[in-house]
Design a protein around this motif. Structure first.
Motif, PDB file in Angstrom:
ATOM      1  N   LYS A  22      40.419  37.110 -53.387  1.00 47.66           N
ATOM      2  CA  LYS A  22      39.142  36.570 -53.985  1.00 47.66           C
ATOM      3  C   LYS A  22      38.555  37.410 -54.793  1.00 47.66           C
ATOM      4  N   ALA A  23      38.046  38.744 -54.641  1.00 49.35           N
ATOM      5  CA  ALA A  23      37.435  39.504 -55.508  1.00 49.35           C
ATOM      6  C   ALA A  23      38.104  39.812 -56.667  1.00 49.35           C
ATOM      7  N   GLU A  24      39.357  40.080 -56.650  1.00 46.88           N
ATOM      8  CA  GLU A  24      40.128  40.201 -57.692  1.00 46.88           C
ATOM      9  C   GLU A  24      40.346  39.182 -58.643  1.00 46.88           C
ATOM     10  N   ALA A  25      40.412  37.917 -57.983  1.00 47.50           N
ATOM     11  CA  ALA A  25      40.473  36.717 -58.926  1.00 47.50           C
ATOM     12  C   ALA A  25      39.135  36.518 -59.693  1.00 47.50           C
ATOM     13  N   MET A  26      37.975  36.704 -59.010  1.00 41.65           N
ATOM     14  CA  MET A  26      36.702  36.551 -59.484  1.00 41.65           C
ATOM     15  C   MET A  26      36.451  37.631 -60.756  1.00 41.65           C
ATOM     16  N   LYS A  27      36.884  38.802 -60.444  1.00 42.15           N
ATOM     17  CA  LYS A  27      36.997  39.820 -61.389  1.00 42.15           C
ATOM     18  C   LYS A  27      37.650  39.526 -62.552  1.00 42.15           C
ATOM     19  N   TYR A  28      38.751  38.867 -62.548  1.00 40.92           N
ATOM     20  CA  TYR A  28      39.683  38.667 -63.764  1.00 40.92           C
ATOM     21  C   TYR A  28      39.190  37.412 -64.328  1.00 40.92           C
ATOM     22  N   GLU A  29      38.639  36.416 -63.620  1.00 51.10           N
ATOM     23  CA  GLU A  29      37.947  35.165 -64.345  1.00 51.10           C
ATOM     24  C   GLU A  29      36.723  35.826 -65.036  1.00 51.10           C
ATOM     25  N   LYS A  30      36.051  36.931 -64.725  1.00 48.12           N
ATOM     26  CA  LYS A  30      34.963  37.301 -65.237  1.00 48.12           C
ATOM     27  C   LYS A  30      35.314  38.196 -66.697  1.00 48.12           C
ATOM     28  N   TRP A  31      36.524  38.536 -66.456  1.00 49.13           N
ATOM     29  CA  TRP A  31      37.127  39.453 -67.655  1.00 49.13           C
ATOM     30  C   TRP A  31      37.348  38.277 -68.925  1.00 49.13           C
ATOM     31  N   LEU A  32      38.027  37.216 -68.372  1.00 51.28           N
ATOM     32  CA  LEU A  32      38.453  36.300 -69.281  1.00 51.28           C
ATOM     33  C   LEU A  32      37.320  35.758 -70.034  1.00 51.28           C
ATOM     34  N   LYS A  33      36.061  35.560 -69.446  1.00 52.17           N
ATOM     35  CA  LYS A  33      34.842  35.026 -69.838  1.00 52.17           C
ATOM     36  C   LYS A  33      34.070  36.009 -70.873  1.00 52.17           C
ATOM     37  N   SER A  34      34.802  37.106 -71.069  1.00 57.12           N
ATOM     38  CA  SER A  34      34.098  38.282 -71.746  1.00 57.12           C
ATOM     39  C   SER A  34      34.781  38.028 -73.211  1.00 57.12           C
ATOM     40  N   GLY A  35      34.239  38.930 -74.234  1.00 59.51           N
ATOM     41  CA  GLY A  35      34.543  39.033 -75.550  1.00 59.51           C
ATOM     42  C   GLY A  35      36.204  39.526 -75.681  1.00 59.51           C
ATOM     43  N   ALA A  36      36.691  40.192 -74.901  1.00 54.99           N
ATOM     44  CA  ALA A  36      37.891  40.534 -74.938  1.00 54.99           C
ATOM     45  C   ALA A  36      38.588  39.699 -74.055  1.00 54.99           C
ATOM     46  N   GLY A  37      38.471  39.073 -73.043  1.00 53.31           N
ATOM     47  CA  GLY A  37      39.044  37.679 -72.295  1.00 53.31           C
ATOM     48  C   GLY A  37      39.247  36.626 -73.262  1.00 53.31           C
ATOM     49  N   ARG A  38      38.047  36.244 -74.263  1.00 51.52           N
ATOM     50  CA  ARG A  38      38.228  34.961 -75.082  1.00 51.52           C
ATOM     51  C   ARG A  38      39.058  35.268 -76.194  1.00 51.52           C
TER      52      ARG A  38
END
Length: 78
Positions: free
Chosen positions: A56-72
Motif C-alpha cells: 500500500k505504501a508503494e502504491a501511495m508513493k506512486y500515486e503521489k508521483w503521478l500528481k507531481s509535475g513529472a507525473g502530470r
C-alpha cells in the motif's frame, strides 16, 4: 492484498483523475454511478492506465508521483 494505481479519463470534459484502490472494478463503479464528489461532474470515466503494487505504501508513493509535475507530464503522453 494488491493495490492498483489508476488514471481515469473523461473524454467529454478532457479531464484526468488519479487514484489508488484495492478493488478497481468497484472503484470505477463508484466514480461513474455512485457518489456526488468531484468525479461525478465529469462522468463518464474510462480507465486509461493501471499499475499494480503489493504494498500500500508503494502504491501511495506512486500515486503521489503521478500528481507531481513529472507525473502530470507522464500522463499527458498516455
Amino acid at each position: 492484498m494488491p493495490y492498483t494505481v489508476y488514471i481515469l479519463f473523461s473524454a467529454s470534459h478532457q479531464k484526468h483523475y488519479t487514484g489508488f484502490t484495492s478493488d478497481l472494478e468497484q472503484r470505477l463503479i463508484s466514480h461513474n454511478e455512485l457518489g456526488s464528489g468531484w468525479t461525478a461532474k465529469y462522468r463518464p470515466w474510462v480507465v486509461i492506465y493501471t499499475k499494480e503494487f503489493s504494498d500500500k505504501a508503494e502504491a501511495m508513493k506512486y500515486e503521489k508521483w503521478l500528481k507531481s509535475g513529472a507525473g502530470r507530464d507522464f500522463i499527458k503522453h498516455l
